[in-house]
Write an enzyme that holds these catalytic residues in place. Structure first.
Site, short mmCIF file in Angstrom:
data_model
loop_
_atom_site.label_atom_id
_atom_site.label_comp_id
_atom_site.label_asym_id
_atom_site.label_seq_id
_atom_site.Cartn_x
_atom_site.Cartn_y
_atom_site.Cartn_z
N THR A 174 0.86 -1.17 0.00
CA THR A 174 0.00 0.00 0.00
C THR A 174 0.90 1.23 0.00
O THR A 174 1.89 1.27 0.73
CB THR A 174 -0.98 -0.01 1.19
OG1 THR A 174 -1.63 1.24 1.24
CG2 THR A 174 -0.31 -0.29 2.51
N GLU A 322 -4.73 -3.00 4.48
CA GLU A 322 -4.35 -3.51 5.80
C GLU A 322 -5.45 -4.34 6.46
O GLU A 322 -5.22 -5.00 7.47
CB GLU A 322 -4.00 -2.34 6.74
CG GLU A 322 -2.67 -1.66 6.45
CD GLU A 322 -2.78 -0.51 5.46
OE1 GLU A 322 -3.74 -0.51 4.66
OE2 GLU A 322 -1.91 0.37 5.48
N LYS A 430 -6.97 10.72 -2.92
CA LYS A 430 -7.34 9.50 -3.64
C LYS A 430 -8.12 9.86 -4.89
O LYS A 430 -9.25 10.32 -4.82
CB LYS A 430 -8.15 8.57 -2.74
CG LYS A 430 -8.03 7.13 -3.22
CD LYS A 430 -8.55 6.17 -2.19
CE LYS A 430 -7.95 4.79 -2.40
NZ LYS A 430 -8.59 3.78 -1.61
N TRP A 435 -3.89 6.30 -5.06
CA TRP A 435 -3.33 7.30 -4.15
C TRP A 435 -2.38 8.27 -4.85
O TRP A 435 -1.56 7.87 -5.67
CB TRP A 435 -2.54 6.64 -3.04
CG TRP A 435 -3.35 5.89 -2.05
CD1 TRP A 435 -3.29 4.56 -1.80
CD2 TRP A 435 -4.33 6.42 -1.15
NE1 TRP A 435 -4.17 4.22 -0.81
CE2 TRP A 435 -4.84 5.34 -0.39
CE3 TRP A 435 -4.85 7.70 -0.91
CZ2 TRP A 435 -5.82 5.50 0.59
CZ3 TRP A 435 -5.82 7.86 0.06
CH2 TRP A 435 -6.30 6.77 0.80
#
Ligand code: ADP
Length: 532
Positions: A174, A322, A430, A435
């Site tokens: 990420t 996550e 975003k 991102w």
């Protein structure tokens, strides 16, 4: 004393075995970028996966070794997931939209041994190759001499590796916040629990009757776990290697799609396409589509309304890489049938409730657990067996002593447990589900001659959900304008990072420690309207 039931480690290979055994003829369809349609089924995908495991074993790879993929959605990619996991390895799905620098960092950090990719990405792979330190084998999915030959060379007599349910099976990076991208290493156990939860009616509502078109890419947050949950439910999968609205619409109609899932952006282009189809007197319906799950960014009200008015239920999901990624899901409330359509839309606009398996709490500004009163906002925290404990190769846990993981999102919890995202403390933007690091943008922008300081913020955008806007302070006497700043940035950032606007101010708001106060800056520009 222990219970006397059978002791099975939960292993992801049980999913593909189940799908092949019980739903072997259920179709897995791929629409390739060249327009051709290829049809396989769960038995076929399982067979390819087994042969891939056998091939990886033949390469001399060891348990825990990482197999990277750099590919769009298709059935060979699905086989690669199970093939990589099947010999005891770890599937590492690399996000094709990242910069070269990040890609090199990620693949070296992951120590990938094999890289499987689509032929369309050959130029990128050629650029990266000299920098990839650990990759020993390159395999091209859509090349008969490469992937095709590898599969053909295996006899398929191979038993899946066995082991502990806490063994790793998948790695996703990420790259949201500052610093280098961080890896999240899923276990067989966490993945299985997540997959079993996901098929429930209140989450993805999957069954052998479902024909599922995942628009979420396989390189995004484990494709929301759908390749695993889809096997557990025996769905028909339809993959599209490209995401243009006319192509997806054709697939929805021709393949009898009932379920789809993806970020909001894709539906806006779909609506444009449907309007054009309708104006041209063609079929602008959504066929058998009955459930669309939207997540990754807040789903706009207008989008929810349009889909629901056309008879499609919308489920609004919140989650993170996550969290495997399902955190909350907007299933119908107990009183759903008594609500007007408008009230139902009000419900769906919020991010939904936690499924069994994870817990949520909100910590208020004084550090206390906030009441579920629908007004007290604060830091959203989550814990549970499919939530991260520690980033890959990190030397400390990323959770507190009670396993709470701080999401960087700001939210309120309503009395019925519905969660509503209200803001974000992490300093990122975003756009279209991807991102953009505001800190990186700012660092590059301050290198521009004539700029003293710059802050990047996300501003709501009708198509991309958010777009970056750069707020800059000029150096005294500097003669610089918006066009000059954009020209400077154009040489240093990828196109989709380009701020929609560069605006100048005399000074930026600062915190006590001298950092730019993003919340204040966002507040200052809250009325700025970006055109679609
Ligand atoms: P994904 O790839 O699933 O989007 P990421 O880990 O890249 O996962 O991003 C997770 C973040 O995206 C969340 O912490 C939150 O800021 C944002 N997000 C995800 N879903 C929603 C949603 N439904 N509404 C608002 N923000 C969301």
């Amino acid at each position: 004393m222990q219970g006397s039931m059978q002791d099975w480690d939960l292993r992801v290979t049980q999913l593909i075995d189940y799908a092949a055994r019980e739903h072997g003829t259920r179709e897995i369809v791929t629409r390739w970028a060249d327009g051709s349609i290829e049809r396989s089924n769960w038995a076929g995908v399982a067979d390819e996966a087994r042969k891939l495991s056998q091939a990886f074993n033949g390469f001399g790879l060891e348990k825990g070794d990482r197999i990277a993929t750099f590919a769009m959605n298709h059935h060979r990619h699905l086989a690669a997931w199970y093939g990589a996991i099947g010999f005891g390895g770890v599937i590492h799905t690399v996000n094709i939209r990242l910069f070269d620098e990040d890609l090199i960092y990620i693949m070296n950090h992951a120590e990938d041994k094999v890289l499987m990719y689509d032929a369309a990405f050959q130029p990128v792979i050629e650029r990266l190759k000299p920098h990839l330190k650990t990759v020993e084998h390159y395999i091209i999915f859509d090349d008969a001499e490469s992937y095709g030959a590898l599969i053909a060379a295996q006899d398929g007599h191979y038993e899946w590796a066995t082991g502990d349910e806490r063994d790793p099976c998948m790695l996703c990076y990420t790259s949201g916040t500052t610093g280098n991208p961080k890896g999240v290493l899923y276990q067989h156990r966490s993945t299985m629990l997540h997959a079993m939860a996901e098929i429930a009616p209140a989450i993805f509502d999957l069954s052998p009757q479902a024909a599922l078109l995942p628009i979420v890419p396989m390189f995004h947050a484990a494709s929301w776990g759908l390749p695993f949950a889809g096997a557990a439910a025996g769905v028909k999968f339809v993959f599209s290697a490209t995401n243009e609205a006319p192509i997806l619409h054709r697939l929805i109609l021709d393949e009898g799609i009932t379920h789809s899932a993806g970020v909001p952006t894709v539906w806006l282009s779909m609506f444009g396409h449907l309007d054009a189809e309708s104006a041209a007197g063609r079929d602008a319906s959504l066929g058998k589509l009955r459930l669309v799950t939207i997540g990754g960014s807040a789903a706009p009200r207008g989008m929810i309304e349009r889909l629901m008015k056309s008879g499609v239920r919308v489920s609004h999901a919140w989650g993170m890489t996550e969290t495997s990624p399902i955190g909350t899901m907007g299933a119908p409330t107990p009183n759903w049938d008594e609500l007007t359509l408008d009230e139902q839309i009000d419900v769906v606009c919020k991010q939904g409730r936690v499924p069994f398996g994870v817990e949520l709490r909100v910590i208020d500004k004084d550090g206390n657990v906030a009441p579920r009163d629908g007004v007290t906002s604060g830091a959203l925290q989550i814990r549970g067996p499919w939530v991260i404990k520690r980033y890959f190769k990190a030397d400390a846990d990323t959770v507190d002593a009670e396993q709470w993981f701080d999401t960087g999102d700001v939210s309120v919890l309503h009395p019925d447990g519905t969660m509503q995202i209200t803001d974000r403390v992490k300093d990122v933007i975003k756009s279209g589900g991807e991102w953009i690091s505001s800190v990186e943008l700012e660092n590059i922008a301050v290198g521009c001659p004539g700029i003293a300081e710059a802050g990047a913020i996300g501003i709501p955008h009708p198509k991309w959900d958010e777009r970056p806007v750069l707020i800059a302070v000029k150096k005294p006497g500097a003669d610089i304008d918006e066009a000059a700043v954009k020209a400077y940035l154009a040489e240093r950032i990828v196109k989709w990072w380009m701020p929609d606007r560069v605006l100048f101010v005399d000074e930026l708001p600062h915190t006590g420690t001298g950092k730019i106060q993003k919340v204040a800056l966002r507040q200052q520009f809250k009325d700025l309207v970006l055109e679609g």
